[in-house]
Design a protein around this motif. Structure first.
Motif, PDB file in Angstrom:
ATOM      1  N   THR A 132       0.666  -0.679   0.348  1.00  0.00           N
ATOM      2  CA  THR A 132       0.049   0.005  -0.022  1.00  0.00           C
ATOM      3  C   THR A 132       0.562   0.874  -0.042  1.00  0.00           C
ATOM      4  O   THR A 132       1.791   1.068   0.838  1.00  0.00           O
ATOM      5  CB  THR A 132      -0.995  -0.306   1.167  1.00  0.00           C
TER       6      THR A 132
ATOM      7  N   LEU B 241      -6.565   5.598   2.623  1.00  0.00           N
ATOM      8  CA  LEU B 241      -6.356   4.678   2.328  1.00  0.00           C
ATOM      9  C   LEU B 241      -7.085   3.957   2.751  1.00  0.00           C
ATOM     10  O   LEU B 241      -6.519   2.799   2.210  1.00  0.00           O
ATOM     11  CB  LEU B 241      -4.775   5.338   2.630  1.00  0.00           C
ATOM     12  N   THR B 242      -6.743   3.751   4.028  1.00  0.00           N
ATOM     13  CA  THR B 242      -7.736   2.663   4.878  1.00  0.00           C
ATOM     14  C   THR B 242      -9.412   1.919   4.345  1.00  0.00           C
ATOM     15  O   THR B 242      -9.315   0.474   4.054  1.00  0.00           O
ATOM     16  CB  THR B 242      -7.575   2.462   6.436  1.00  0.00           C
TER      17      THR B 242
ATOM     18  N   VAL C 267      -7.951   0.479   0.648  1.00  0.00           N
ATOM     19  CA  VAL C 267      -7.561  -0.973   1.209  1.00  0.00           C
ATOM     20  C   VAL C 267      -8.759  -2.100   1.416  1.00  0.00           C
ATOM     21  O   VAL C 267      -7.813  -3.097   0.905  1.00  0.00           O
ATOM     22  CB  VAL C 267      -6.121  -1.090   2.312  1.00  0.00           C
TER      23      VAL C 267
ATOM     24  N   VAL D  41      -1.150  -7.140   4.565  1.00  0.00           N
ATOM     25  CA  VAL D  41      -1.333  -5.471   4.282  1.00  0.00           C
ATOM     26  C   VAL D  41      -0.208  -5.072   4.543  1.00  0.00           C
ATOM     27  O   VAL D  41      -0.005  -4.809   6.015  1.00  0.00           O
ATOM     28  CB  VAL D  41      -2.586  -5.164   4.474  1.00  0.00           C
TER      29      VAL D  41
ATOM     30  N   ASP E 286       1.922  -2.125   5.060  1.00  0.00           N
ATOM     31  CA  ASP E 286       2.023  -0.512   5.037  1.00  0.00           C
ATOM     32  C   ASP E 286       3.427   0.258   4.255  1.00  0.00           C
ATOM     33  O   ASP E 286       4.205   0.372   5.292  1.00  0.00           O
ATOM     34  CB  ASP E 286       1.250   0.486   6.372  1.00  0.00           C
TER      35      ASP E 286
ATOM     36  N   ILE F 188      -2.052   3.738   7.205  1.00  0.00           N
ATOM     37  CA  ILE F 188      -3.229   2.704   7.231  1.00  0.00           C
ATOM     38  C   ILE F 188      -3.404   3.375   9.160  1.00  0.00           C
ATOM     39  O   ILE F 188      -2.140   3.008   9.655  1.00  0.00           O
ATOM     40  CB  ILE F 188      -2.406   1.362   6.688  1.00  0.00           C
TER      41      ILE F 188
ATOM     42  N   VAL G 144      -2.802  -0.774  -3.850  1.00  0.00           N
ATOM     43  CA  VAL G 144      -3.078  -0.356  -3.795  1.00  0.00           C
ATOM     44  C   VAL G 144      -3.162   1.168  -3.048  1.00  0.00           C
ATOM     45  O   VAL G 144      -1.836   1.424  -2.115  1.00  0.00           O
ATOM     46  CB  VAL G 144      -4.065  -0.586  -2.488  1.00  0.00           C
TER      47      VAL G 144
ATOM     48  N   GLN H  63      -1.333   3.436  -5.627  1.00  0.00           N
ATOM     49  CA  GLN H  63      -0.390   3.289  -5.672  1.00  0.00           C
ATOM     50  C   GLN H  63      -0.041   5.024  -7.057  1.00  0.00           C
ATOM     51  O   GLN H  63      -0.694   4.694  -7.605  1.00  0.00           O
ATOM     52  CB  GLN H  63       0.203   2.036  -6.956  1.00  0.00           C
TER      53      GLN H  63
END
Length: 276
Positions: A7, A36-37, A40, A57, A59, A66, A99, A101
């Motif tokens: 992420t 972002l969270t 994701v 996941v 970070d 996150i 995710v 990016q």
């Protein structure tokens, strides 16, 4: 299927610039982490719907991106990589997904484009210019792990499809600034690529969820996601000029491993002043 999710924050819908949204202490940094969270979580839901059995996941944002307590309860959260590249990714994983990016440094019409930091002018491996996505995707390829999904801005999606044919991508925004910005100093480049047209975050999450599900289902039926690698490896890093220093060029080599060449620190590399 066990999936590693890398992420980042700059490619998330709703995130607008570096100082306010992406830097600890910024006015909207906590909101950026929330956006972002949630993005994701949308990807994670799609991955599980497509057939994933385990999702880790990672970070990957510098200061942390996150809110771990708000993550989908089915995932494991990874932060901190004591061994360097490839950030605890190993052969036990079946695939990698990205995710939030962003595109690599110097990409026209990209939003918040950079590679590692705004000091990077370009990074290449065996003549192929890459960004943060390419660094991890190449490491994954060496391990035999497929890269199947990526979401972010339009320029990133184009970059990912060029490097990994067949990858499933989802565009959540698009930058509007032309040119590479190669003439910029580190400080100037940080403020250059902020012009953007974005999807509403809720629509972006819907698209990310659907794309992640498609990626896993396709990965079960199609052969894609491994970048062909041909040793030996030469990594060339070109650094921008700053207020106190001219451009520099750094070269690292390894006879057999792209992971090893990624892990060579600057003091192991040949440093050259490009103005000389």
């Amino acid at each position: 299927m066990k999936i590693y999710v890398m992420t980042d924050m700059e490619g998330v819908a709703g995130v607008l610039n570096f100082p306010d949204w992406c830097s600890p202490g910024g006015r909207y940094y906590e909101l950026g982490k929330e956006l972002l969270t949630e993005e994701v979580n949308a990807a994670v839901d799609g991955l599980f719907a497509g057939g994933a059995t385990t999702v880790v996941v990672s970070d990957g944002h510098g200061g942390g991106g996150i809110h771990s307590h708000q993550l989908d309860r089915r995932v494991e959260y990874l932060r901190g990589w004591p061994t360097g590249w490839p950030f605890l990714l190993d052969e036990s994983f079946d695939a990698v997904a990205f995710v939030g990016q962003h595109a690599k440094a110097g990409t026209p019409f990209a939003h918040l484009a950079h590679t590692q930091s705004c000091e990077y002018l370009d990074l290449s491996v065996n003549g192929v210019s890459i960004g943060e996505f390419g660094q991890l995707a190449m490491c994954a390829a060496e391990l035999g792990v497929r890269t199947i999904f990526g979401s972010g801005d339009r320029a990133f999606c184009q970059e990912a499809r060029t490097l990994v044919p067949g990858i499933e991508t989802v565009e959540v925004k698009r930058g509007t600034a032309p040119g590479s910005g190669d003439e910029c100093s580190r400080a100037e480049y940080r403020d250059r690529n902020t012009a953007v047209i974005q999807m509403h975050p809720e629509r972006a999450r819907e698209a990310v969820r659907a794309g992640a599900e498609r990626a896993v289902r396709r990965a079960g039926a199609e052969d894609f996601g491994i970048i062909p690698l041909e040793p030996p490896f030469e990594c060339i890093l070109r650094l921008r000029h700053t207020e106190n220093r001219s451009r520099r060029r750094c070269v690292a080599t390894h006879p057999s491993s792209v992971i090893a060449v990624m892990n060579q620190s600057l003091d192991q590399q040949r440093l050259e002043d490009e103005s000389a």
